[in-house]
Design an enzyme around this catalytic site. Structure first.
Site, PDB file in Angstrom:
ATOM      1  NE  ARG A 225      -4.323  -0.943   0.033  1.00  0.00           N
ATOM      2  CZ  ARG A 225      -4.548  -2.367  -0.916  1.00  0.00           C
ATOM      3  NH1 ARG A 225      -3.510  -2.363  -1.787  1.00  0.00           N
ATOM      4  NH2 ARG A 225      -5.741  -2.943  -0.797  1.00  0.00           N
ATOM      5  CG  HIS A 273      -3.817  -0.908  -7.355  1.00  0.00           C
ATOM      6  ND1 HIS A 273      -4.281  -0.336  -6.056  1.00  0.00           N
ATOM      7  CD2 HIS A 273      -3.834  -2.329  -6.722  1.00  0.00           C
ATOM      8  CE1 HIS A 273      -4.434  -1.274  -5.032  1.00  0.00           C
ATOM      9  NE2 HIS A 273      -4.341  -2.421  -5.617  1.00  0.00           N
TER      10      HIS A 273
HETATM   11  P1  NDP Z   1      -2.269 -10.645   5.153  1.00  0.00           P
HETATM   12  O1  NDP Z   1      -3.184 -10.049   6.199  1.00  0.00           O
HETATM   13  O2  NDP Z   1      -2.286 -12.140   5.007  1.00  0.00           O
HETATM   14  O3  NDP Z   1      -0.714 -10.444   5.893  1.00  0.00           O
HETATM   15  C1  NDP Z   1      -0.183  -9.316   6.569  1.00  0.00           C
HETATM   16  C2  NDP Z   1       1.237  -9.380   6.868  1.00  0.00           C
HETATM   17  O4  NDP Z   1       1.846  -8.099   7.211  1.00  0.00           O
HETATM   18  C3  NDP Z   1       1.430 -10.535   8.006  1.00  0.00           C
HETATM   19  O5  NDP Z   1       2.305 -11.499   8.082  1.00  0.00           O
HETATM   20  C4  NDP Z   1       1.431  -9.531   9.426  1.00  0.00           C
HETATM   21  O6  NDP Z   1       1.941  -9.981  10.510  1.00  0.00           O
HETATM   22  C5  NDP Z   1       2.354  -8.476   8.681  1.00  0.00           C
HETATM   23  N1  NDP Z   1       2.070  -7.102   9.436  1.00  0.00           N
HETATM   24  C6  NDP Z   1       0.912  -6.543   9.735  1.00  0.00           C
HETATM   25  N2  NDP Z   1       1.110  -5.404  10.723  1.00  0.00           N
HETATM   26  C7  NDP Z   1       2.540  -5.621  10.710  1.00  0.00           C
HETATM   27  C8  NDP Z   1       3.465  -4.922  11.531  1.00  0.00           C
HETATM   28  N3  NDP Z   1       3.020  -3.905  12.381  1.00  0.00           N
HETATM   29  N4  NDP Z   1       4.651  -5.185  11.746  1.00  0.00           N
HETATM   30  C9  NDP Z   1       5.175  -6.228  11.086  1.00  0.00           C
HETATM   31  N5  NDP Z   1       4.345  -6.924  10.323  1.00  0.00           N
HETATM   32  C10 NDP Z   1       2.977  -6.552  10.253  1.00  0.00           C
HETATM   33  O7  NDP Z   1      -2.218 -10.061   4.046  1.00  0.00           O
HETATM   34  P2  NDP Z   1      -1.871 -10.407   2.515  1.00  0.00           P
HETATM   35  O8  NDP Z   1      -0.757 -11.072   2.409  1.00  0.00           O
HETATM   36  O9  NDP Z   1      -2.994 -11.158   1.879  1.00  0.00           O
HETATM   37  O10 NDP Z   1      -1.970  -8.822   1.983  1.00  0.00           O
HETATM   38  C11 NDP Z   1      -1.072  -7.952   1.949  1.00  0.00           C
HETATM   39  C12 NDP Z   1      -1.346  -6.654   1.295  1.00  0.00           C
HETATM   40  O11 NDP Z   1      -1.130  -6.635  -0.127  1.00  0.00           O
HETATM   41  C13 NDP Z   1      -2.826  -5.986   1.493  1.00  0.00           C
HETATM   42  O12 NDP Z   1      -2.836  -5.745   2.839  1.00  0.00           O
HETATM   43  C14 NDP Z   1      -2.964  -5.302   0.397  1.00  0.00           C
HETATM   44  O13 NDP Z   1      -2.525  -3.950   0.861  1.00  0.00           O
HETATM   45  C15 NDP Z   1      -1.824  -5.570  -0.442  1.00  0.00           C
HETATM   46  N6  NDP Z   1      -2.389  -5.953  -2.036  1.00  0.00           N
HETATM   47  C16 NDP Z   1      -2.007  -5.573  -3.072  1.00  0.00           C
HETATM   48  C17 NDP Z   1      -2.376  -6.112  -4.203  1.00  0.00           C
HETATM   49  C18 NDP Z   1      -2.074  -5.265  -5.477  1.00  0.00           C
HETATM   50  O14 NDP Z   1      -2.562  -5.444  -6.684  1.00  0.00           O
HETATM   51  N7  NDP Z   1      -0.904  -4.290  -5.344  1.00  0.00           N
HETATM   52  C19 NDP Z   1      -3.287  -7.117  -4.435  1.00  0.00           C
HETATM   53  C20 NDP Z   1      -3.855  -7.663  -3.028  1.00  0.00           C
HETATM   54  C21 NDP Z   1      -3.392  -7.194  -1.879  1.00  0.00           C
HETATM   55  P3  NDP Z   1       1.485 -11.370  10.950  1.00  0.00           P
HETATM   56  O15 NDP Z   1       1.725 -12.524  10.316  1.00  0.00           O
HETATM   57  O16 NDP Z   1       2.202 -11.679  12.140  1.00  0.00           O
HETATM   58  O17 NDP Z   1       0.023 -11.074  11.245  1.00  0.00           O
HETATM   59  C1  OXD Z   2      -6.655  -5.577  -2.989  1.00  0.00           C
HETATM   60  C2  OXD Z   2      -5.966  -4.967  -3.793  1.00  0.00           C
HETATM   61  O1  OXD Z   2      -6.613  -5.407  -1.722  1.00  0.00           O
HETATM   62  O2  OXD Z   2      -6.260  -5.064  -4.937  1.00  0.00           O
HETATM   63  O3  OXD Z   2      -7.277  -6.635  -3.416  1.00  0.00           O
HETATM   64  O4  OXD Z   2      -5.120  -4.190  -3.820  1.00  0.00           O
END
Ligand code: NDP
Ligand code: OXD
Length: 310
Positions: A225, A273
């Site tokens: 993000r 994106h």
């Molecule tokens: P998840 O919720 O499965 O994973 C998030 C990860 O971030 C977890 O490992 C979590 O830790 C870690 N995390 C959260 N907060 C912290 C922190 N304060 N410090 C350290 N680590 C942290 O999300 P996804 O993997 O499914 O997706 C990640 C992001 O990708 C989405 O939130 C979205 O913003 C983005 N995205 C972008 C897309 C694009 O096309 N550009 C498409 C889809 C998603 P823990 O494992 O300990 O909970």
């Molecule tokens: C999602 C994205 O969050 O597309 O699914 O970024």
């Protein structure tokens, strides 16, 4: 009993999702009325995109869950009118797409592909790129997407570290966590991939201090993000050479405004994106399976922790 399922996303998404959702409903044997315009008090489930016009959930008194079509749920986690479970999208198509997109950009940097692709000076300059095991990559965020990306890069031979909020053990990945693990994760980031959610904890995690802890000449790939990056600090680090190049897929404002310095910066690649798209057929199956779980008394999969914000 017939379930009433509201599809609350931008109207143009209905034509993409209607058929896959109906097919998934049929496969699951669920009797449901599915539509974009149902009486709020009669709706059982809300299939939701955070950019939907629906922002006030208070009249959906019977609804049992809001099922997000997006993985990132920052636009809805703080909605005070939402009092029922919220799930987010975890979809094999999305995950595979993210793995492929990140791998492509990691290989671009690792092999220095630009030198040959963009060459215009007719110079014949052979070079030997490092092998993957000589390249340190850190994936920030080891969730559904980050874990798949980290494991896939490790399978290619990269020396992969990861960073998450809670401690993890993943075969082939050096896992760091929390504040105490951040420094080591940064020091390992010759290439840093950001797959963190947008929360109050992760805002500006890439800032002047953390950038200075990365190896000089590091690369940043951000499909997470836009809020993860302090843009002013990144631009300064690029200009100073602390960061060699950045590939940015997500931004604080999308579409990225035409005058934004990222567009013209020679050390920035902007992508609109597109890192990973939710695939409608698998996403529809996941959503309907979650409704089946709700109807059979099982807990929902991929529940958002509203306190943590992801
Ligand atoms: P998840 O919720 O499965 O994973 C998030 C990860 O971030 C977890 O490992 C979590 O830790 C870690 N995390 C959260 N907060 C912290 C922190 N304060 N410090 C350290 N680590 C942290 O999300 P996804 O993997 O499914 O997706 C990640 C992001 O990708 C989405 O939130 C979205 O913003 C983005 N995205 C972008 C897309 C694009 O096309 N550009 C498409 C889809 C998603 P823990 O494992 O300990 O909970
Ligand atoms: C999602 C994205 O969050 O597309 O699914 O970024």
């Amino acid at each position: 009993m017939t379930l009433n399922i509201l599809f609350a996303a931008r109207p143009e998404r209905w034509s993409c999702y209607e058929a896959p959702l109906r097919k998934a409903l049929e496969s699951a044997g669920l009797d449901a009325t599915l539509g974009m315009d149902l009486p709020p008090a009669e709706v059982d489930y809300i299939i939701y995109a955070p950019d939907s016009p629906l922002q006030d959930f208070s009249s959906y008194t019977r609804a049992k869950a809001v099922l997000s079509l997006w993985a990132g749920v920052e636009k809805i986690t703080h909605n005070e009118t939402l009092k029922i479970p919220l799930t987010r999208m975890v979809d094999p198509g999305l995950t595979t797409g993210m793995v492929e997109w990140v791998t492509g950009h990691v290989l671009r940097y690792h092999l220095d592909l630009d030198t040959d692709i963009l060459r215009s000076d007719s110079r014949w300059e052979p070079r030997t790129p490092p092998l993957a095991h000589e390249r340190n990559v850190t994936v920030f965020g080891l969730g559904a997407l980050g874990t798949a990306v980290a494991q896939s890069l490790a399978t290619l031979g990269f020396n992969v570290a990861g960073w998450s909020r809670s401690p993890k053990t993943l075969s082939g990945i050096t896992c760091h966590s929390g504040h105490e693990g951040l420094k080591s994760a940064l020091a390992h980031s010759e290439i840093g991939v950001l797959l963190l959610p947008d929360t109050s904890e992760t805002a500006n995690i890439v800032n002047a201090t953390t950038l200075s802890l990365m190896p000089k000449g590091a690369y940043i790939i951000n499909p997470g993000r836009g809020t993860l990056i302090d843009d002013t600090a990144l631009l300064a680090a690029l200009d100073e050479g602390q960061i060699a190049h950045a590939t940015l897929d997500v931004f604080r404002r999308e579409p990225l405004p035409s005058g934004h310095p990222y567009w013209a910066h020679p050390k920035v690649t902007v992508t609109p994106h597109i890192a990973a798209a939710t695939r409608t057929s698998t996403a529809a199956e996941n959503i309907i399976q979650n409704i089946v779980r709700g109807e059979t008394g099982k807990s929902f999969l991929h529940l958002v922790n509203r306190d943590l914000g992801y």
